[in-house]
Design an enzyme around this catalytic site. Structure first.
Site, PDB file in Angstrom:
ATOM      1  N   ASN A 147      -0.170  -5.300  17.281  1.00 42.62           N
ATOM      2  CA  ASN A 147       0.004  -6.749  17.433  1.00 42.62           C
ATOM      3  C   ASN A 147       0.070  -7.485  16.096  1.00 42.62           C
ATOM      4  OD1 ASN A 147      -0.537  -9.510  18.853  1.00 42.62           O
ATOM      5  ND2 ASN A 147      -2.173  -9.292  17.342  1.00 42.62           N
ATOM      6  N   ALA A 207      -6.438  -8.395  15.698  1.00 46.56           N
ATOM      7  CA  ALA A 207      -7.097  -8.912  16.902  1.00 46.56           C
ATOM      8  C   ALA A 207      -8.138  -9.978  16.590  1.00 46.56           C
ATOM      9  CB  ALA A 207      -7.726  -7.758  17.683  1.00 46.56           C
ATOM     10  N   TYR A 216      11.980 -11.695   9.561  1.00 44.98           N
ATOM     11  CA  TYR A 216      11.155 -11.559  10.780  1.00 44.98           C
ATOM     12  C   TYR A 216      12.004 -10.982  11.915  1.00 44.98           C
ATOM     13  CZ  TYR A 216       7.921 -13.025  14.531  1.00 44.98           C
ATOM     14  OH  TYR A 216       7.070 -13.058  15.615  1.00 44.98           O
ATOM     15  N   SER A 224       9.306  -9.673  19.444  1.00 42.77           N
ATOM     16  CA  SER A 224       9.544 -11.120  19.509  1.00 42.77           C
ATOM     17  C   SER A 224      10.939 -11.339  20.073  1.00 42.77           C
ATOM     18  CB  SER A 224       9.481 -11.738  18.110  1.00 42.77           C
ATOM     19  OG  SER A 224      10.090 -13.019  18.107  1.00 42.77           O
TER      20      SER A 224
HETATM   21  P1  NAP Z   1      -1.672 -15.317  14.545  1.00 46.63           P
HETATM   22  O1  NAP Z   1      -2.428 -16.206  15.438  1.00 46.63           O
HETATM   23  O2  NAP Z   1      -1.127 -15.828  13.250  1.00 46.63           O
HETATM   24  O3  NAP Z   1      -2.576 -14.008  14.265  1.00 46.63           O
HETATM   25  C1  NAP Z   1      -2.084 -12.982  13.462  1.00 46.63           C
HETATM   26  C2  NAP Z   1      -3.056 -11.831  13.490  1.00 46.63           C
HETATM   27  O4  NAP Z   1      -2.471 -10.753  12.729  1.00 46.63           O
HETATM   28  C3  NAP Z   1      -4.387 -12.171  12.854  1.00 46.63           C
HETATM   29  O5  NAP Z   1      -5.425 -11.572  13.594  1.00 46.63           O
HETATM   30  C4  NAP Z   1      -4.287 -11.516  11.466  1.00 46.63           C
HETATM   31  O6  NAP Z   1      -5.520 -11.037  10.976  1.00 46.63           O
HETATM   32  C5  NAP Z   1      -3.423 -10.321  11.780  1.00 46.63           C
HETATM   33  N1  NAP Z   1      -2.744  -9.777  10.598  1.00 46.63           N
HETATM   34  C6  NAP Z   1      -1.767 -10.349   9.852  1.00 46.63           C
HETATM   35  N2  NAP Z   1      -1.447  -9.537   8.841  1.00 46.63           N
HETATM   36  C7  NAP Z   1      -2.246  -8.452   8.942  1.00 46.63           C
HETATM   37  C8  NAP Z   1      -2.376  -7.261   8.186  1.00 46.63           C
HETATM   38  N3  NAP Z   1      -1.649  -7.028   7.094  1.00 46.63           N
HETATM   39  N4  NAP Z   1      -3.294  -6.331   8.591  1.00 46.63           N
HETATM   40  C9  NAP Z   1      -4.051  -6.553   9.701  1.00 46.63           C
HETATM   41  N5  NAP Z   1      -3.972  -7.666  10.442  1.00 46.63           N
HETATM   42  C10 NAP Z   1      -3.077  -8.592  10.068  1.00 46.63           C
HETATM   43  O7  NAP Z   1      -0.390 -14.694  15.281  1.00 46.63           O
HETATM   44  P2  NAP Z   1      -0.033 -14.508  16.833  1.00 46.63           P
HETATM   45  O8  NAP Z   1       0.823 -15.639  17.244  1.00 46.63           O
HETATM   46  O9  NAP Z   1      -1.249 -14.174  17.617  1.00 46.63           O
HETATM   47  O10 NAP Z   1       0.915 -13.241  16.707  1.00 46.63           O
HETATM   48  C11 NAP Z   1       0.559 -11.943  17.148  1.00 46.63           C
HETATM   49  C12 NAP Z   1       1.829 -11.119  17.264  1.00 46.63           C
HETATM   50  O11 NAP Z   1       2.721 -11.745  18.198  1.00 46.63           O
HETATM   51  C13 NAP Z   1       2.617 -10.997  15.951  1.00 46.63           C
HETATM   52  O12 NAP Z   1       3.153  -9.707  15.839  1.00 46.63           O
HETATM   53  C14 NAP Z   1       3.721 -12.020  16.122  1.00 46.63           C
HETATM   54  O13 NAP Z   1       4.855 -11.718  15.340  1.00 46.63           O
HETATM   55  C15 NAP Z   1       3.993 -11.897  17.607  1.00 46.63           C
HETATM   56  N6  NAP Z   1       4.681 -13.067  18.176  1.00 46.63           N
HETATM   57  C16 NAP Z   1       4.096 -14.295  18.151  1.00 46.63           C
HETATM   58  C17 NAP Z   1       4.800 -15.391  18.692  1.00 46.63           C
HETATM   59  C18 NAP Z   1       4.224 -16.773  18.711  1.00 46.63           C
HETATM   60  O14 NAP Z   1       4.972 -17.712  19.079  1.00 46.63           O
HETATM   61  N7  NAP Z   1       2.967 -16.984  18.373  1.00 46.63           N
HETATM   62  C19 NAP Z   1       6.067 -15.181  19.239  1.00 46.63           C
HETATM   63  C20 NAP Z   1       6.626 -13.934  19.233  1.00 46.63           C
HETATM   64  C21 NAP Z   1       5.918 -12.864  18.699  1.00 46.63           C
HETATM   65  P3  NAP Z   1      -6.461 -11.811   9.875  1.00 46.63           P
HETATM   66  O15 NAP Z   1      -6.524 -13.256  10.266  1.00 46.63           O
HETATM   67  O16 NAP Z   1      -7.771 -11.090  10.040  1.00 46.63           O
HETATM   68  O17 NAP Z   1      -5.869 -11.576   8.514  1.00 46.63           O
END
Ligand code: NAP
Length: 243
Positions: free
Chosen positions: A86, A9, A151, A138
């Protein structure tokens, strides 16, 4: 008020979920892995909404760290009633170029982590006969993406886990659903060129790209009592890209 724990988050979709839940009066535990400063700044903002909020560091791909995170949250904010899974990472590349370590890291962060958090959250939820889990999947978990095999496999696993767990814990008064986003403009899209992004927008029937707010609203809906009769479902929020 209920306590919600949101993994990953510190940024992007998870941070927006945290803000929306706080605005609705929920106490919020903000999990982060590396982005401590962003998590702390977010917690300040959440507290200004008049709720309790904490930042809790844990790499959710590590089951021991997940157990410790739940102990911390329970001690500081009480039992978790709403769990939003998330946290996630993506990797684009040919399957044949992927190493064992890269595969394991992606599967453990995007799929095994949800097993660890659900296992940690469920005993209290079962005892309370109340609880909600929302998993972020996703659209690629629904249909598969070229050059994102790990993924897509992890997210398809999230969908399978969601449906199976909903059946398992429904009799205990616990709902489990997934939100399946399309293209959402966050840091996760940083590796894509402007041309790639424009092409993705073009491919989307509504001809817009998603925002973290679009996803957070769907998560909030599934988490609240308005969705009391909904479990085991995948709510696709993708502008019509995958139907
Ligand atoms: P993002 O902006 O890259 O943020 C990712 C978040 O996940 C960050 O807060 C990061 O924390 C955290 N994270 C990653 N690895 C972690 C771990 N091992 N332990 C704890 N926290 C971890 O990504 P987002 O786009 O918001 O994505 C959020 C979710 O939506 C994901 O599951 C992603 O697959 C899904 N999603 C995204 C999209 C898209 O187009 N953006 C589309 C479909 C699904 P830190 O920075 O603190 O490390």
């Amino acid at each position: 008020m209920s306590t919600v724990l949101i993994t990953g988050a510190s940024r992007g979709i998870g941070a927006q979920c945290a803000l929306l839940f706080a605005q609705k009066g929920y106490d919020v535990a903000v999990n982060y892995n590396h982005s401590a400063e962003q998590a702390d700044a977010l917690v300040q903002e959440l507290c200004s909404c008049g709720v309790r909020a904490i930042a809790v560091q844990a790499d959710v791909s590590d089951s021991m760290q997940v157990s410790k995170m739940f102990q911390t949250v329970k001690a500081e904010l009480g039992e978790v009633e709403i769990l939003v899974n998330n946290a996630g990472v993506a990797r684009v590349g040919l399957l044949t170029d992927m190493t064992d370590d890269e595969w394991d890291k992606l599967i453990s962060t995007d799929l095994s982590a949800i097993f660890y958090t659900c296992r940690a959250a469920l005993p209290d939820m079962i005892r309370a006969h109340r609880g909600v889990i929302v998993n972020i999947a996703s659209m690629w978990g629904e249909v598969g993406a070229s050059c994102e095999a790990a993924y897509s496999a992890a997210k398809a696993g999230v969908i399978g886990l969601t449906k199976a767990l909903a059946k398992e814990v429904g009799p205990s008064g616990i709902r489990v659903n997934a939100v399946s986003p399309g293209v959402v403009m966050t840091d996760m899209m940083q590796g894509f060129s402007d041309e790639d992004i424009a092409a993705l927008k073009e491919e989307t029937p509504l001809n817009v790209l998603g925002t973290p707010e679009d996803i957070a609203e769907a998560v909030l809906f599934l988490a609240c009592d308005k969705a009391r009769f909904i479990t085991g479902q995948v709510l696709s929020v993708n502008g019509g890209m995958v139907i």
